[in-house]
Write a protein that holds these residues in place. Structure first.
Motif, PDB file in Angstrom:
ATOM      1  N   GLY A  52       0.828  -1.204   0.000  1.00  0.00           N
ATOM      2  CA  GLY A  52       0.000   0.000   0.000  1.00  0.00           C
ATOM      3  C   GLY A  52       0.856   1.244   0.000  1.00  0.00           C
ATOM      4  N   ALA A  53       0.733   2.063  -1.062  1.00  0.00           N
ATOM      5  CA  ALA A  53       1.582   3.243  -1.219  1.00  0.00           C
ATOM      6  C   ALA A  53       0.813   4.532  -0.987  1.00  0.00           C
ATOM      7  N   GLY A  54      -0.036   4.522   0.054  1.00  0.00           N
ATOM      8  CA  GLY A  54      -0.658   5.752   0.497  1.00  0.00           C
ATOM      9  C   GLY A  54       0.248   6.445   1.506  1.00  0.00           C
ATOM     10  N   TYR A  55      -0.298   7.401   2.237  1.00  0.00           N
ATOM     11  CA  TYR A  55       0.513   8.167   3.182  1.00  0.00           C
ATOM     12  C   TYR A  55       1.211   7.275   4.211  1.00  0.00           C
ATOM     13  N   ILE A  56       0.458   6.403   4.876  1.00  0.00           N
ATOM     14  CA  ILE A  56       1.053   5.572   5.924  1.00  0.00           C
ATOM     15  C   ILE A  56       2.096   4.644   5.334  1.00  0.00           C
ATOM     16  N   GLY A  57       1.799   4.057   4.171  1.00  0.00           N
ATOM     17  CA  GLY A  57       2.728   3.138   3.542  1.00  0.00           C
ATOM     18  C   GLY A  57       4.057   3.778   3.206  1.00  0.00           C
ATOM     19  N   VAL A  58       4.033   4.935   2.548  1.00  0.00           N
ATOM     20  CA  VAL A  58       5.309   5.567   2.149  1.00  0.00           C
ATOM     21  C   VAL A  58       6.069   6.082   3.368  1.00  0.00           C
ATOM     22  N   GLU A  59       5.355   6.512   4.399  1.00  0.00           N
ATOM     23  CA  GLU A  59       6.048   6.940   5.623  1.00  0.00           C
ATOM     24  C   GLU A  59       6.755   5.761   6.289  1.00  0.00           C
ATOM     25  N   LEU A  60       6.102   4.607   6.304  1.00  0.00           N
ATOM     26  CA  LEU A  60       6.729   3.421   6.881  1.00  0.00           C
ATOM     27  C   LEU A  60       7.938   2.979   6.064  1.00  0.00           C
ATOM     28  N   VAL A  61       7.830   3.079   4.746  1.00  0.00           N
ATOM     29  CA  VAL A  61       8.957   2.731   3.884  1.00  0.00           C
ATOM     30  C   VAL A  61      10.178   3.565   4.264  1.00  0.00           C
ATOM     31  N   GLU A  62       9.997   4.860   4.423  1.00  0.00           N
ATOM     32  CA  GLU A  62      11.097   5.726   4.823  1.00  0.00           C
ATOM     33  C   GLU A  62      11.655   5.313   6.181  1.00  0.00           C
ATOM     34  N   ALA A  63      10.763   5.054   7.139  1.00  0.00           N
ATOM     35  CA  ALA A  63      11.204   4.694   8.490  1.00  0.00           C
ATOM     36  C   ALA A  63      11.998   3.392   8.484  1.00  0.00           C
ATOM     37  N   PHE A  64      11.523   2.385   7.764  1.00  0.00           N
ATOM     38  CA  PHE A  64      12.234   1.106   7.715  1.00  0.00           C
ATOM     39  C   PHE A  64      13.580   1.232   6.999  1.00  0.00           C
ATOM     40  N   GLU A  65      13.604   1.990   5.887  1.00  0.00           N
ATOM     41  CA  GLU A  65      14.862   2.140   5.147  1.00  0.00           C
ATOM     42  C   GLU A  65      15.902   2.856   5.995  1.00  0.00           C
ATOM     43  N   GLU A  66      15.475   3.900   6.695  1.00  0.00           N
ATOM     44  CA  GLU A  66      16.420   4.624   7.544  1.00  0.00           C
ATOM     45  C   GLU A  66      16.854   3.790   8.741  1.00  0.00           C
ATOM     46  N   GLY A  67      16.064   2.757   9.050  1.00  0.00           N
ATOM     47  CA  GLY A  67      16.448   1.838  10.120  1.00  0.00           C
ATOM     48  C   GLY A  67      17.328   0.699   9.632  1.00  0.00           C
ATOM     49  N   GLY A  68      17.752   0.776   8.361  1.00  0.00           N
ATOM     50  CA  GLY A  68      18.682  -0.218   7.842  1.00  0.00           C
ATOM     51  C   GLY A  68      18.036  -1.456   7.255  1.00  0.00           C
ATOM     52  N   LYS A  69      16.736  -1.425   7.010  1.00  0.00           N
ATOM     53  CA  LYS A  69      16.051  -2.584   6.451  1.00  0.00           C
ATOM     54  C   LYS A  69      16.091  -2.578   4.918  1.00  0.00           C
ATOM     55  N   GLU A  70      15.969  -3.777   4.331  1.00  0.00           N
ATOM     56  CA  GLU A  70      15.760  -3.907   2.889  1.00  0.00           C
ATOM     57  C   GLU A  70      14.255  -3.814   2.657  1.00  0.00           C
ATOM     58  N   VAL A  71      13.827  -2.798   1.917  1.00  0.00           N
ATOM     59  CA  VAL A  71      12.394  -2.494   1.852  1.00  0.00           C
ATOM     60  C   VAL A  71      11.861  -2.634   0.435  1.00  0.00           C
ATOM     61  N   THR A  72      10.690  -3.268   0.341  1.00  0.00           N
ATOM     62  CA  THR A  72       9.953  -3.350  -0.911  1.00  0.00           C
ATOM     63  C   THR A  72       8.581  -2.727  -0.697  1.00  0.00           C
TER      64      THR A  72
END
Length: 456
Positions: free
Chosen positions: A154-174
């Motif tokens: 899901g690429a709505g507001y919550i989805g893209v915000e979580l993507v940023e948070a996970f990536e900045e936390g060092g995760k591999e994100v899809t």
């Protein structure tokens, strides 16, 4: 006056606070399935990403605060029956299993929304999570500690915000979404492309225009399967969207096809003395001048406030909403209000648009920044129907100005000549809001000239 309130997040909290101020003699019973009130779910990604260190900051009211004011707070209580005609509710204490009946003079339905959960095979696997309330937030943080490959659906507001948070936390994100662009509901392509480019630069995998068909794994999710591929995952967060949580009054009050409760301008449902507010109901949407389902905290608090204002008699009508919202993803400051060009066309409206990409202040200034801004307007009336802005500098407050313009039915001509100050530190002699409206006027003048040349 006995008032029953079902649900206590934004709309419920606003209604209770205002009823206490306006009608201190009222007897208020609040029924809430969770053990907290007023949770700011828009802060989940900030909490997951570690920006918000203290979870207490995600709440702006408390159970104890309301209890001290005389409100009877039935926490961890689920309303199992609601009889709007005979004015009574039945609630079950989820801790003890005890069921009791309660009567009311006025009922306020603020049951909010719940994540959409399609019947995807494998959705019961461990580490396939939802993202809505405080318990979800805590669970996501806990599970993320041992996860490395995270898939957000899901690429709505919550989805893209979580993507940023996970990536900045060092995760591999899809990031997976069935639409061809992220943030499709809020922004047109010129405003989503910069964010998508940043995601790719950050190593995030964009699996767009894809539908999830299954989750695979042995007890624990290991793979997300779509109609176009497979993606490794040890944590999946579902952020597809939300639906109104209104089953408790289905068939008793008028609703839209999606279950959103229909209310009048005074927040009253089709049943006398029964009101609704927040994510469980539809709001008057100014761009289309029709009721629309727009689940936003800003809408909820206004609607909850209006319930209190109109609880005894109708005195203050809802002014309508533009669905105004903002977002910060990495360096991108984004905001939108009203209809995008795509949404306007889907609504059957004949619209045109004007776009501006320019330095926001005079070129002689030593530091500058580029702003992209777009307005959408109706062809026949020239009424402004929507606007979007994106920049590495924060110009999101401009969207609040444009929201006011839409609410007041302003035209592109009126917007072009609106009085805004000029100071080289902040803008150009023609403010960028003026200028994009002037661009719209130029477009219209060219079309008129074209038609006239054809007639000649």
């Amino acid at each position: 006056m006995k008032v029953a309130v079902i649900g206590c997040t934004h709309a419920g909290t606003a209604a209770i606070s205002n009823i206490l101020a306006m009608y201190p003699e009222a007897q208020i019973d609040v029924f809430e399935k969770n053990d907290n009130v007023s949770f700011l779910s828009c802060g989940i990604a900030l909490y997951v990403g570690g920006v918000v260190k203290d979870a207490a900051g995600l709440f702006y009211a408390s159970v104890d605060q309301f209890k001290k004011q005389g409100v009877r707070m039935h926490m961890r209580h689920e309303v199992t029956l609601c009889d709007t005609q005979n004015k009574q509710v039945q609630a079950k204490d989820l801790r003890t299993g005890v069921v009791k009946n309660y009567t009311f003079d006025k009922l306020i339905i603020t049951t909010g929304s719940w994540p959409i959960t399609p019947p995807i095979p494998g959705r019961e696997l461990d580490n396939v999570l939802l993202c809505k309330n405080f318990d979800h937030a805590k669970e996501i943080i806990r599970r993320a500690e041992s996860a490395q490959k995270v898939v957000v659906v899901g690429a709505g507001y919550i989805g893209v915000e979580l993507v940023e948070a996970f990536e900045e936390g060092g995760k591999e994100v899809t990031l997976i979404d069935s639409e061809s662009r992220i943030l499709n509901r809020y922004l047109d392509e010129a405003f989503t492309t910069p964010v998508e480019e940043t995601f790719v630069q950050r190593g995030i995998t964009l699996a767009l225009d894809q539908t999830v068909s299954a989750f695979a794994g042995e007890g624990h999710v290991e793979k997300v399967i779509t109609n176009k591929g497979e993606y490794d995952a040890d944590l999946v967060v579902m952020c597809i969207g939300f639906r109104p949580n209104t089953g408790i009054v289905k068939g008793q009050v008028d609703m839209l096809d999606n279950g959103a409760i229909i209310v009048d301008r005074y927040m009253q449902t089709s049943v006398q003395d029964v009101y609704a507010a927040g994510d469980c109901c539809a709001a008057p949407y100014n761009p289309t001048q029709q009721a629309a389902y727009i689940p936003l905290a800003t809408n909820a608090v206004r609607m909850g406030t209006l319930v209190a204002q109109n609880l005894v008699r109708p005195v203050l009508p809802h002014p309508g909403t533009q669905g105004t919202s903002g977002l910060k993803i990495y360096q991108h400051n984004i905001a939108s209000t009203g209809l995008t060009e795509t949404a306007a066309q889907l609504a059957g409206l004949a619209v045109s648009s004007a776009y501006l990409e320019d330095n926001y202040r005079p070129e002689f200034m030593p530091d500058n920044s580029v702003i992209q801004i777009k307005i959408v307007y109706e062809n026949t009336t020239h009424r402004v129907l929507g606007a979007q802005v994106i920049s590495d500098t924060d110009f999101t407050q401009a969207i609040n100005t444009l929201s006011v313009a839409i609410a007041n039915g302003m035209t592109i001509e009126q917007l072009a000549l609106t009085d805004f100050f000029f100071q080289p530190h902040y803008n150009k002699p023609w403010n960028f809001i003026n200028q994009v409206a002037l661009n719209a006027m130029t477009n219209e003048a060219k079309q008129v000239q074209g038609r006239e040349s054809v007639l000649v």
